[in-house]
Design an enzyme around this catalytic site. Structure first.
Site, short mmCIF file in Angstrom:
data_model
loop_
_atom_site.label_atom_id
_atom_site.label_comp_id
_atom_site.label_asym_id
_atom_site.label_seq_id
_atom_site.Cartn_x
_atom_site.Cartn_y
_atom_site.Cartn_z
N GLU A 135 1.29 -1.14 -0.06
CA GLU A 135 -0.23 -0.23 -0.06
C GLU A 135 0.92 1.29 0.64
O GLU A 135 2.42 1.54 0.81
CB GLU A 135 -1.18 0.20 1.35
CG GLU A 135 -1.96 1.74 1.46
CD GLU A 135 -2.65 1.19 2.57
OE1 GLU A 135 -2.69 0.45 2.76
OE2 GLU A 135 -2.47 2.30 3.29
N GLU A 140 -2.29 11.31 3.71
CA GLU A 140 -2.92 10.92 4.87
C GLU A 140 -3.43 11.94 6.00
O GLU A 140 -2.42 13.01 6.44
CB GLU A 140 -3.37 9.94 5.64
CG GLU A 140 -3.61 8.41 4.45
CD GLU A 140 -3.07 7.18 5.72
OE1 GLU A 140 -4.37 6.74 6.01
OE2 GLU A 140 -2.03 7.20 5.86
#
Length: 256
Positions: A135, A140
């Protein structure tokens, strides 16, 4: 002319790395209405998404994802007591890449309990289920830390479920008032994370082992706003903040 080229190079006005990138896929979001179905699909549902998230992701609902004013607008909404809707757009099988520069110019939502992300997952899961196939978190943000954004990679060896993820927090105020360019430059032996073309983190291939470096396969892009969850909801959810939007000016993918 040769002397001019040398002078520009020495002065830093000529970026060889950038000059080598060639645009291969993009969305400038210039056509109002639903996002282009030739480029975007949706992840749908409300089962927590492995993180105890609270939102239900909808499909092709302009209340949660719409192109307007030259931008993609993703909106998280409160729909009832403890209930929220949002959108998670994906390029899987419409835009899948192995290596390249992926950049997204975006303005983020704000408020306690909000958790937007710009990230990538493997298209083919060649090495197995998460986290074995990897990933890449280009950006974020969690609303209870309003002056920071985070970049991370997850692999079988390095992932948050065992506390070994490779990550970097970056001080970045005014993310909800200003656009920033969140990008990676993903090569055969490294992934370099950049914000506004400033390098903020780099992850290098330590050895030829998929448990450490599964990033030799196709990945696709995801854009979403989560609500609550193991990380985003650590300080609870402030229901007074809704609706909240992430505005994406463009997505561009380039390769050598």
């Amino acid at each position: 002319m040769k002397n001019i080229f040398i002078l520009l190079f020495l002065c830093g006005s000529f970026n060889v790395s950038q000059a080598q990138w060639k645009l291969v896929w993009s969305d400038e979001f210039n056509t109002p209405g639903q996002p282009d179905p030739a480029k975007w699909g949706y992840d749908i549902g409300g089962h927590g998404w492995g993180n105890q998230e609270k939102q239900f992701y909808t499909k092709a609902d302009t209340n949660n994802a719409v192109v307007r004013g030259g931008s993609l607008i993703i909106t998280a909404r409160k729909t009832g007591e403890g209930k929220y809707t949002s959108a998670r757009l994906i390029t899987r099988n419409k835009g899948d890449w192995k290596y390249g520069r992926i950049e997204v110019r975006a303005k983020l939502p704000k408020g306690r309990g909000i958790w937007p992300a710009i990230w990538m997952l493997p298209t083919d899961w060649a090495y197995g289920d998460w986290p074995a196939s990897g990933e890449i978190d280009i950006m974020e943000f969690v609303g209870y830390m309003p002056d920071s954004v985070f970049t991370s990679v997850h692999t079988e060896t390095y992932n948050h479920s065992i506390g070994t993820q490779k990550t970097r927090g970056i001080h970045l105020p005014n993310t909800s008032q200003q656009f920033h360019i969140y990008a990676i430059e993903w090569l055969e032996k490294s992934i370099v994370f950049k914000i506004d073309d400033r390098t903020v983190y780099s992850f290098s291939r330590e050895k030829d082992d998929p448990a450490v470096w599964p990033f030799d396969q196709r990945f696709h892009l995801l854009l979403n706003i989560a609500v609550g969850g193991n990380w985003g909801g650590q300080k609870g959810v402030d229901d007074s903040i809704f609706p909240q939007t992430m505005e994406i000016d463009y997505v561009r993918v380039s390769q050598h």
